[in-house]
Design a protein around this motif. Structure first.
Motif, PDB file in Angstrom:
ATOM      1  N   LEU A   1       0.833  -1.205   0.000  1.00  0.00           N
ATOM      2  CA  LEU A   1       0.000   0.000   0.000  1.00  0.00           C
ATOM      3  C   LEU A   1       0.870   1.259   0.000  1.00  0.00           C
ATOM      4  O   LEU A   1       0.535   2.254  -0.658  1.00  0.00           O
ATOM      5  CB  LEU A   1      -0.932  -0.005   1.214  1.00  0.00           C
ATOM      6  N   ALA A   2       1.987   1.203   0.729  1.00  0.00           N
ATOM      7  CA  ALA A   2       2.910   2.341   0.737  1.00  0.00           C
ATOM      8  C   ALA A   2       3.505   2.565  -0.648  1.00  0.00           C
ATOM      9  O   ALA A   2       3.722   3.707  -1.076  1.00  0.00           O
ATOM     10  CB  ALA A   2       4.021   2.105   1.763  1.00  0.00           C
ATOM     11  N   MET A   3       3.765   1.477  -1.358  1.00  0.00           N
ATOM     12  CA  MET A   3       4.297   1.589  -2.714  1.00  0.00           C
ATOM     13  C   MET A   3       3.282   2.267  -3.632  1.00  0.00           C
ATOM     14  O   MET A   3       3.638   3.125  -4.457  1.00  0.00           O
ATOM     15  CB  MET A   3       4.645   0.202  -3.244  1.00  0.00           C
ATOM     16  N   GLY A   4       2.017   1.896  -3.481  1.00  0.00           N
ATOM     17  CA  GLY A   4       0.973   2.549  -4.262  1.00  0.00           C
ATOM     18  C   GLY A   4       0.881   4.029  -3.931  1.00  0.00           C
ATOM     19  O   GLY A   4       0.724   4.874  -4.822  1.00  0.00           O
ATOM     20  N   ALA A   5       0.992   4.355  -2.632  1.00  0.00           N
ATOM     21  CA  ALA A   5       0.954   5.754  -2.213  1.00  0.00           C
ATOM     22  C   ALA A   5       2.129   6.526  -2.796  1.00  0.00           C
ATOM     23  O   ALA A   5       1.997   7.694  -3.193  1.00  0.00           O
ATOM     24  CB  ALA A   5       0.964   5.845  -0.685  1.00  0.00           C
ATOM     25  N   LEU A   6       3.299   5.881  -2.868  1.00  0.00           N
ATOM     26  CA  LEU A   6       4.487   6.530  -3.424  1.00  0.00           C
ATOM     27  C   LEU A   6       4.291   6.851  -4.900  1.00  0.00           C
ATOM     28  O   LEU A   6       4.620   7.964  -5.360  1.00  0.00           O
ATOM     29  CB  LEU A   6       5.707   5.633  -3.236  1.00  0.00           C
ATOM     30  N   PHE A   7       3.764   5.899  -5.656  1.00  0.00           N
ATOM     31  CA  PHE A   7       3.477   6.153  -7.066  1.00  0.00           C
ATOM     32  C   PHE A   7       2.500   7.312  -7.206  1.00  0.00           C
ATOM     33  O   PHE A   7       2.671   8.199  -8.057  1.00  0.00           O
ATOM     34  CB  PHE A   7       2.890   4.901  -7.730  1.00  0.00           C
ATOM     35  N   GLY A   8       1.466   7.310  -6.373  1.00  0.00           N
ATOM     36  CA  GLY A   8       0.492   8.394  -6.423  1.00  0.00           C
ATOM     37  C   GLY A   8       1.111   9.731  -6.077  1.00  0.00           C
ATOM     38  O   GLY A   8       0.806  10.759  -6.699  1.00  0.00           O
ATOM     39  N   ALA A   9       2.015   9.715  -5.092  1.00  0.00           N
ATOM     40  CA  ALA A   9       2.685  10.951  -4.690  1.00  0.00           C
ATOM     41  C   ALA A   9       3.568  11.483  -5.816  1.00  0.00           C
ATOM     42  O   ALA A   9       3.655  12.696  -6.035  1.00  0.00           O
ATOM     43  CB  ALA A   9       3.508  10.718  -3.427  1.00  0.00           C
ATOM     44  N   VAL A  10       4.228  10.580  -6.537  1.00  0.00           N
ATOM     45  CA  VAL A  10       5.056  10.994  -7.672  1.00  0.00           C
ATOM     46  C   VAL A  10       4.175  11.632  -8.750  1.00  0.00           C
ATOM     47  O   VAL A  10       4.514  12.697  -9.308  1.00  0.00           O
ATOM     48  CB  VAL A  10       5.829   9.794  -8.249  1.00  0.00           C
ATOM     49  N   ASN A  11       3.041  11.010  -9.034  1.00  0.00           N
ATOM     50  CA  ASN A  11       2.111  11.585 -10.011  1.00  0.00           C
ATOM     51  C   ASN A  11       1.645  12.963  -9.554  1.00  0.00           C
ATOM     52  O   ASN A  11       1.638  13.926 -10.330  1.00  0.00           O
ATOM     53  CB  ASN A  11       0.906  10.667 -10.204  1.00  0.00           C
ATOM     54  N   GLY A  12       1.236  13.052  -8.294  1.00  0.00           N
ATOM     55  CA  GLY A  12       0.738  14.318  -7.776  1.00  0.00           C
ATOM     56  C   GLY A  12       1.808  15.398  -7.766  1.00  0.00           C
ATOM     57  O   GLY A  12       1.543  16.559  -8.098  1.00  0.00           O
ATOM     58  N   ALA A  13       3.017  15.019  -7.398  1.00  0.00           N
ATOM     59  CA  ALA A  13       4.120  15.991  -7.366  1.00  0.00           C
ATOM     60  C   ALA A  13       4.431  16.501  -8.769  1.00  0.00           C
ATOM     61  O   ALA A  13       4.713  17.695  -8.966  1.00  0.00           O
ATOM     62  CB  ALA A  13       5.360  15.352  -6.754  1.00  0.00           C
ATOM     63  N   GLY A  14       4.389  15.615  -9.743  1.00  0.00           N
ATOM     64  CA  GLY A  14       4.637  16.044 -11.122  1.00  0.00           C
ATOM     65  C   GLY A  14       3.601  17.044 -11.600  1.00  0.00           C
ATOM     66  O   GLY A  14       3.917  18.025 -12.280  1.00  0.00           O
ATOM     67  N   VAL A  15       2.343  16.789 -11.221  1.00  0.00           N
ATOM     68  CA  VAL A  15       1.250  17.692 -11.625  1.00  0.00           C
ATOM     69  C   VAL A  15       1.334  19.013 -10.875  1.00  0.00           C
ATOM     70  O   VAL A  15       1.183  20.096 -11.455  1.00  0.00           O
ATOM     71  CB  VAL A  15      -0.112  17.012 -11.385  1.00  0.00           C
ATOM     72  N   VAL A  16       1.598  18.940  -9.565  1.00  0.00           N
ATOM     73  CA  VAL A  16       1.558  20.134  -8.717  1.00  0.00           C
ATOM     74  C   VAL A  16       2.840  20.947  -8.808  1.00  0.00           C
ATOM     75  O   VAL A  16       2.811  22.170  -9.024  1.00  0.00           O
ATOM     76  CB  VAL A  16       1.284  19.731  -7.252  1.00  0.00           C
ATOM     77  N   LEU A  17       3.982  20.299  -8.635  1.00  0.00           N
ATOM     78  CA  LEU A  17       5.249  21.017  -8.551  1.00  0.00           C
ATOM     79  C   LEU A  17       5.843  21.348  -9.915  1.00  0.00           C
ATOM     80  O   LEU A  17       6.421  22.417 -10.113  1.00  0.00           O
ATOM     81  CB  LEU A  17       6.256  20.205  -7.735  1.00  0.00           C
ATOM     82  N   LEU A  18       5.727  20.428 -10.863  1.00  0.00           N
ATOM     83  CA  LEU A  18       6.312  20.641 -12.182  1.00  0.00           C
ATOM     84  C   LEU A  18       5.322  21.218 -13.181  1.00  0.00           C
ATOM     85  O   LEU A  18       5.710  21.613 -14.283  1.00  0.00           O
ATOM     86  CB  LEU A  18       6.877  19.319 -12.731  1.00  0.00           C
TER      87      LEU A  18
ATOM     88  N   ILE B   1      -4.545   8.736  -3.152  1.00  0.00           N
ATOM     89  CA  ILE B   1      -5.694   7.844  -2.957  1.00  0.00           C
ATOM     90  C   ILE B   1      -5.805   6.864  -4.117  1.00  0.00           C
ATOM     91  O   ILE B   1      -6.012   5.656  -3.927  1.00  0.00           O
ATOM     92  CB  ILE B   1      -6.991   8.667  -2.825  1.00  0.00           C
ATOM     93  N   SER B   2      -5.660   7.353  -5.339  1.00  0.00           N
ATOM     94  CA  SER B   2      -5.732   6.488  -6.510  1.00  0.00           C
ATOM     95  C   SER B   2      -4.632   5.434  -6.481  1.00  0.00           C
ATOM     96  O   SER B   2      -4.873   4.254  -6.795  1.00  0.00           O
ATOM     97  CB  SER B   2      -5.618   7.335  -7.788  1.00  0.00           C
ATOM     98  N   GLY B   3      -3.420   5.830  -6.086  1.00  0.00           N
ATOM     99  CA  GLY B   3      -2.314   4.874  -6.017  1.00  0.00           C
ATOM    100  C   GLY B   3      -2.540   3.805  -4.970  1.00  0.00           C
ATOM    101  O   GLY B   3      -2.265   2.616  -5.208  1.00  0.00           O
ATOM    102  N   VAL B   4      -3.048   4.192  -3.806  1.00  0.00           N
ATOM    103  CA  VAL B   4      -3.291   3.226  -2.730  1.00  0.00           C
ATOM    104  C   VAL B   4      -4.363   2.218  -3.145  1.00  0.00           C
ATOM    105  O   VAL B   4      -4.223   1.001  -2.919  1.00  0.00           O
ATOM    106  CB  VAL B   4      -3.702   3.948  -1.437  1.00  0.00           C
ATOM    107  N   LEU B   5      -5.433   2.694  -3.759  1.00  0.00           N
ATOM    108  CA  LEU B   5      -6.499   1.780  -4.173  1.00  0.00           C
ATOM    109  C   LEU B   5      -6.038   0.872  -5.313  1.00  0.00           C
ATOM    110  O   LEU B   5      -6.485  -0.282  -5.416  1.00  0.00           O
ATOM    111  CB  LEU B   5      -7.742   2.570  -4.574  1.00  0.00           C
ATOM    112  N   SER B   6      -5.155   1.342  -6.151  1.00  0.00           N
ATOM    113  CA  SER B   6      -4.575   0.482  -7.192  1.00  0.00           C
ATOM    114  C   SER B   6      -3.740  -0.622  -6.549  1.00  0.00           C
ATOM    115  O   SER B   6      -3.787  -1.787  -6.972  1.00  0.00           O
ATOM    116  CB  SER B   6      -3.716   1.305  -8.150  1.00  0.00           C
ATOM    117  N   ALA B   7      -2.968  -0.254  -5.518  1.00  0.00           N
ATOM    118  CA  ALA B   7      -2.154  -1.255  -4.818  1.00  0.00           C
ATOM    119  C   ALA B   7      -3.034  -2.291  -4.132  1.00  0.00           C
ATOM    120  O   ALA B   7      -2.712  -3.488  -4.117  1.00  0.00           O
ATOM    121  CB  ALA B   7      -1.252  -0.560  -3.799  1.00  0.00           C
ATOM    122  N   LEU B   8      -4.146  -1.838  -3.563  1.00  0.00           N
ATOM    123  CA  LEU B   8      -5.069  -2.778  -2.927  1.00  0.00           C
ATOM    124  C   LEU B   8      -5.641  -3.751  -3.950  1.00  0.00           C
ATOM    125  O   LEU B   8      -5.773  -4.962  -3.679  1.00  0.00           O
ATOM    126  CB  LEU B   8      -6.194  -2.009  -2.239  1.00  0.00           C
TER     127      LEU B   8
END
Length: 330
Positions: free
Chosen positions: A112-129, A231-238
């Protein structure tokens, strides 16, 4: 459905007209689902057999869990094309962890943490970059699938001795109903409460309706966007964990094209690709419609290749209808 124009922490819900349209849309989807059920019974009496109905329920759950996460993202006017690749990466890594003797709770938490990490990378790319969500998640889709194939060297990964102990999550029953269905019901109920009855839910609708207006109203727009991708990443991991549990093997190709299924379910369920409109109820019904149609085609012996044509046509029809509706609303 809810849309707000003021401060999301205390913003008013959508007006009566918008709510009536939302309920009318959900009612229309229910009629479509009931008609499909009648057609399925007429074309194949075996549809109502217990085993087949349980299989349909499992498919609804697997499609639906990912689609709930996709609903959160699309409500903010985003998209997440990486969900299928996240399923593939988590499938092989969780299988390898379990096979190596990692305790099940720790392996589940790590997945689940791995899914959250992927989601965080996606979100960071959208928000920060400032990357467009389509491009950002397309990149992680390709990278994720490559990571899965590299880790697994292109081969399925067995759970080893942990297979029997881990089977309950994806293949077990609780009160005669498959466990994945219970998980999906719990997630859908929680998502409904979050979107309809919390400040965070109102913020999601506000950002999707008008991100700049939401920012001026004091909403932490970057935080909301980052959260929905996590949230999307965590649910994908689940979903990946359920796949692994059910199949007792981690496939690097697991989840291929799952993003297309999820997007079609969300759009068919009435969530607007233009953001700020829709909800979980429609997504649940949309998941049932897609799973039921797939089951009908299987019962009729339709070729999997032909089924892809049908699914593609459904996606085009749903998106086309949404685009036309959006233009009329201008």
């Amino acid at each position: 459905m809810e849309m707000i124009a003021g401060n999301a922490a205390a913003g008013p819900p959508a007006g009566p007209g918008a709510k009536l349209r939302g309920w009318a849309q959900s009612l229309g989807l229910l009629w479509v689902l009931l008609i499909l059920c009648a057609v399925a019974v007429y074309l194949s009496p075996s549809f109502v057999q217990t085993g087949n109905l349980l299989n349909v329920g499992r498919q609804v759950a697997l499609f639906g869990i990912v689609s709930v996460g996709m609903t959160f993202v699309i409500l903010t006017r985003g998209i997440d094309l990486s969900v299928g690749s996240i399923v593939g990466v988590v499938s092989v890594t969780s299988a390898m962890m379990l096979a190596s003797g990692v305790p099940i709770p720790l392996a589940v938490a790590a997945a689940l943490a791995m899914g959250a990490l992927f989601g965080a990378v996606n979100g960071a790319g959208v928000v920060l970059l400032g990357m467009p969500p389509f491009i950002m998640t397309l990149g992680t889709l390709v990278m994720g699938r490559g990571i899965a194939m590299t880790i697994a060297t292109g081969e399925p990964q067995s759970l080893g001795e942990a297979a029997d102990r881990f089977y309950f999550l994806g293949g077990g029953f609780l009160l005669g109903i498959p466990v994945p269905i219970w998980i999906f019901v719990a997630i859908a109920a929680a998502a409904f409460v979050v979107l309809r009855h919390t400040a965070f839910g109102r913020q999601i609708y506000a950002v999707g309706s008008n991100a700049e207006a939401a920012r001026l109203a004091g909403i932490n727009v970057p935080g909301v966007l980052l959260s929905v991708y996590v949230i999307s990443g965590v649910l994908s991991a689940l979903t990946a964990l359920i796949f692994v549990s059910r199949l007792t093997v981690g496939e690097p190709t697991a989840g291929t094209n799952l993003e297309l299924e999820a997007i079609s379910i969300v759009v068919i369920g009435g969530t607007s690709l233009f953001g700020g409109e829709g909800g979980v109820i429609g997504t649940v019904i949309g998941a049932a419609i897609i799973a039921l149609m797939a089951n009908i085609l299987n019962l009729l012996g339709i070729s999997p290749f032909t089924q892809q044509i049908v699914k593609g046509a459904i996606i085009l029809a749903a998106v086309g209808f949404e685009v036309m509706r959006h233009r009329r609303g201008r």
